[in-house]
Design a protein around this motif. Sequence first.
Motif, PDB file in Angstrom:
ATOM      1  N   PHE A 201      17.570  -5.518   5.535  1.00  0.00           N
ATOM      2  CA  PHE A 201      16.979  -5.342   6.299  1.00  0.00           C
ATOM      3  C   PHE A 201      18.418  -5.049   7.783  1.00  0.00           C
ATOM      4  O   PHE A 201      17.889  -4.264   8.427  1.00  0.00           O
ATOM      5  CB  PHE A 201      16.303  -6.359   6.984  1.00  0.00           C
ATOM      6  CG  PHE A 201      15.597  -7.968   6.364  1.00  0.00           C
ATOM      7  CD1 PHE A 201      13.836  -5.697   5.745  1.00  0.00           C
ATOM      8  CD2 PHE A 201      14.537  -8.345   6.231  1.00  0.00           C
ATOM      9  CE1 PHE A 201      13.429  -6.654   4.946  1.00  0.00           C
ATOM     10  CE2 PHE A 201      13.251  -8.800   5.692  1.00  0.00           C
ATOM     11  CZ  PHE A 201      12.781  -7.490   4.542  1.00  0.00           C
ATOM     12  N   ALA A 202      19.460  -5.285   7.944  1.00  0.00           N
ATOM     13  CA  ALA A 202      20.049  -5.360   8.210  1.00  0.00           C
ATOM     14  C   ALA A 202      21.159  -3.654   7.847  1.00  0.00           C
ATOM     15  O   ALA A 202      21.358  -3.040   9.205  1.00  0.00           O
ATOM     16  CB  ALA A 202      21.853  -5.982   8.100  1.00  0.00           C
ATOM     17  N   LEU A 203      20.875  -3.128   7.436  1.00  0.00           N
ATOM     18  CA  LEU A 203      20.955  -2.491   6.516  1.00  0.00           C
ATOM     19  C   LEU A 203      19.996  -0.976   7.145  1.00  0.00           C
ATOM     20  O   LEU A 203      20.458   0.785   8.200  1.00  0.00           O
ATOM     21  CB  LEU A 203      20.924  -1.687   4.648  1.00  0.00           C
ATOM     22  CG  LEU A 203      22.880  -1.735   4.311  1.00  0.00           C
ATOM     23  CD1 LEU A 203      22.278  -1.565   2.842  1.00  0.00           C
ATOM     24  CD2 LEU A 203      23.775  -1.295   5.103  1.00  0.00           C
ATOM     25  N   LEU A 204      18.568  -1.255   7.372  1.00  0.00           N
ATOM     26  CA  LEU A 204      17.947  -0.512   8.344  1.00  0.00           C
ATOM     27  C   LEU A 204      17.995  -0.917   9.059  1.00  0.00           C
ATOM     28  O   LEU A 204      17.066   0.738  10.090  1.00  0.00           O
ATOM     29  CB  LEU A 204      16.446  -0.467   6.926  1.00  0.00           C
ATOM     30  CG  LEU A 204      15.986  -0.641   5.610  1.00  0.00           C
ATOM     31  CD1 LEU A 204      15.191  -0.562   5.708  1.00  0.00           C
ATOM     32  CD2 LEU A 204      16.381   0.916   5.707  1.00  0.00           C
TER      33      LEU A 204
ATOM     34  N   GLY B 297       0.752  -0.781  -0.281  1.00  0.00           N
ATOM     35  CA  GLY B 297       0.274   0.112   0.254  1.00  0.00           C
ATOM     36  C   GLY B 297       1.373   1.010  -0.034  1.00  0.00           C
ATOM     37  O   GLY B 297       0.476   2.133  -0.338  1.00  0.00           O
ATOM     38  N   ILE B 298       1.579   1.810   0.911  1.00  0.00           N
ATOM     39  CA  ILE B 298       2.757   2.398   1.057  1.00  0.00           C
ATOM     40  C   ILE B 298       3.343   2.928  -0.147  1.00  0.00           C
ATOM     41  O   ILE B 298       3.193   3.599  -0.917  1.00  0.00           O
ATOM     42  CB  ILE B 298       3.588   2.406   1.966  1.00  0.00           C
ATOM     43  CG1 ILE B 298       2.489   2.296   3.335  1.00  0.00           C
ATOM     44  CG2 ILE B 298       4.521   2.867   2.119  1.00  0.00           C
ATOM     45  CD1 ILE B 298       3.903   2.277   4.267  1.00  0.00           C
ATOM     46  N   ALA B 299       3.913   1.208  -0.888  1.00  0.00           N
ATOM     47  CA  ALA B 299       4.789   1.532  -2.131  1.00  0.00           C
ATOM     48  C   ALA B 299       3.923   1.252  -3.233  1.00  0.00           C
ATOM     49  O   ALA B 299       4.360   3.202  -3.874  1.00  0.00           O
ATOM     50  CB  ALA B 299       5.427  -0.331  -2.402  1.00  0.00           C
TER      51      ALA B 299
ATOM     52  N   THR C 120       9.557  -1.074   5.470  1.00  0.00           N
ATOM     53  CA  THR C 120      10.301  -0.110   4.721  1.00  0.00           C
ATOM     54  C   THR C 120      11.151  -1.018   3.581  1.00  0.00           C
ATOM     55  O   THR C 120      10.772  -0.371   2.826  1.00  0.00           O
ATOM     56  CB  THR C 120      11.385   0.694   5.646  1.00  0.00           C
ATOM     57  OG1 THR C 120      10.946   1.072   6.544  1.00  0.00           O
ATOM     58  CG2 THR C 120      11.886   1.445   4.741  1.00  0.00           C
ATOM     59  N   GLY C 121      11.831  -1.794   3.641  1.00  0.00           N
ATOM     60  CA  GLY C 121      12.921  -3.098   3.219  1.00  0.00           C
ATOM     61  C   GLY C 121      11.580  -3.087   1.817  1.00  0.00           C
ATOM     62  O   GLY C 121      11.891  -3.315   0.228  1.00  0.00           O
ATOM     63  N   LEU C 122      10.465  -3.706   2.540  1.00  0.00           N
ATOM     64  CA  LEU C 122       9.446  -4.222   1.463  1.00  0.00           C
ATOM     65  C   LEU C 122       8.458  -3.466   0.465  1.00  0.00           C
ATOM     66  O   LEU C 122       9.280  -3.426  -0.969  1.00  0.00           O
ATOM     67  CB  LEU C 122       8.815  -5.150   2.370  1.00  0.00           C
ATOM     68  CG  LEU C 122       8.902  -6.118   2.828  1.00  0.00           C
ATOM     69  CD1 LEU C 122       7.871  -7.283   3.336  1.00  0.00           C
ATOM     70  CD2 LEU C 122       9.082  -7.332   1.412  1.00  0.00           C
ATOM     71  N   VAL C 123       8.764  -2.304   0.985  1.00  0.00           N
ATOM     72  CA  VAL C 123       8.434  -1.004   0.353  1.00  0.00           C
ATOM     73  C   VAL C 123       9.288  -1.096  -0.360  1.00  0.00           C
ATOM     74  O   VAL C 123       9.177  -0.551  -2.146  1.00  0.00           O
ATOM     75  CB  VAL C 123       8.129   0.240   0.919  1.00  0.00           C
ATOM     76  CG1 VAL C 123       7.993   1.470   0.513  1.00  0.00           C
ATOM     77  CG2 VAL C 123       6.617   0.580   1.715  1.00  0.00           C
TER      78      VAL C 123
END
Lengths: 239, 248
Positions: free
Chosen positions: B85-88, B46-48, B101-104
């Motif tokens: 994910f590790a970077l975020l 949805g956000i994406a 956020t990663g999936l977006v």
Amino acid sequence: MGVLAETWAWLTDGAHWSGAGGVWQRLGEHLVLTGLCLAVACAVALPLALWLGHIGRGGALAVNLSNAGRAVPTFAVLVLLTLTPLSEYGMLPTVIALVLFAVPPLLTNAYVGMREADRDVVEAARGMGMSAGQLLWRTELPLAYPFIMTGLRSAAVQIVATATLAALPGGGGLGRLITAGFRLYDTAQVVAGAVLVASLALAVEGLLVLLDRVCDPMRGRTRAARAASPSAPPLKAAL
Amino acid sequence: MTSGAAEPADCVAANEWICAEYVRTRGPELAEATVQHVWITVTSVGIALLVAFPLALAARRWRAAAGPVLGLTTVLYTIPSLAMFALLLPVLGLSAAVVVTGLVLYSLTLLVRNILAGLAGVPGEAREAARGMGYGPARLLFGVELPLALPGILAGVRIATVSAVSLTTVGAIVGYGGLGNLIYSGMNSLFKPEVLTASALCVVLAVGFDVALLALQRLLTPWTPGRPRRPGGLRARLRGRARLGKAA
């Protein structure tokens, strides 16, 4: 930014690079695993795709395979395979999982490339009296080349990513730095590992783009024809 | 090991792959993981979608923006999920925001490309006719172009959603992986029915989302034929699917 400075300190500390479990060892494991699995996946997928494309059958297989490859979580397959008796054979479960997820992009792209090869050109070649072998090697393969390379690139990036996940059920590779960092609550190591993994993935992608340019059988010929082929990811929507 | 149907609970103790008793006794846990999986997937896509629309419109409006937008999303797409994910993690902390956020970021690549392709596929005649009827830019976009581009856009949403279901499992590393959490704990305790049941539910979720979105597309665009059967239809579909799609 404390984390950035700590990550930089971690990456520039020589002790983290050498020795057992160091960056060099993990990078070596990652590269060997990637190369091995990419070779196996190519050996399985390319002959099959070229043959199916040549005889013009198996389109449904190509579509369904790439759909299934997307719907099944790689993490789940990695863990499922490690829980089978196969895990007695060391890296075998990881290798199988990596090959399984590299086959769909290779097979689908090569198949599409063979079918997309201009049928008029293929017919003309046949009319010139080319044998089936000549037809395949001298006409269909060069025309399918951009698609095959796109498949190779996505398969390689896919393998690098999946090999990273293999660290979760206890495999080697650079992912180990990230999982070990999580276990130690060492954020600097987690981020450093992630930076290394991301750099490796981008380097592999870049290297294959270069290889694509260098090996292109149509290099320097007919720009217009190349413009229509998807060296870059295709913009066409999937319906 | 099992002494027949009289002792169904045995399969948990015997650690068998398929175990109805496990599903029965851990129902609430499975339901909770599934709910988490669904909301992480739906929120991300949805956000994406909300971010991808302006980006795609900007890339279409200003040619100079197209290169950087497509290039950046492609680079993001190449980064393996565990590394993403590790970077975020240091930015967002141990939270569901890391996974979302990663999936977006991953979904953006697919959606921007499909929205651009969908809009580019709108026939010029339709656009001209609408302009001739006095449509302004906004009405042209929402009244003519978007409805005509909808099949292509929804195809992108389907691929992004199915990929997101699969990638959510990796979120288990930060504790927000939905069904991936169960796979993770089953991996650590070598508990086979937990791993297999959660994995199977992931696939069911992915297929369910795909079918539901296909039904939505049919509902929203009743003028398109059920199955695209134009010349080269299969090839066109194959080509679109060939490169896109991320599994790890």
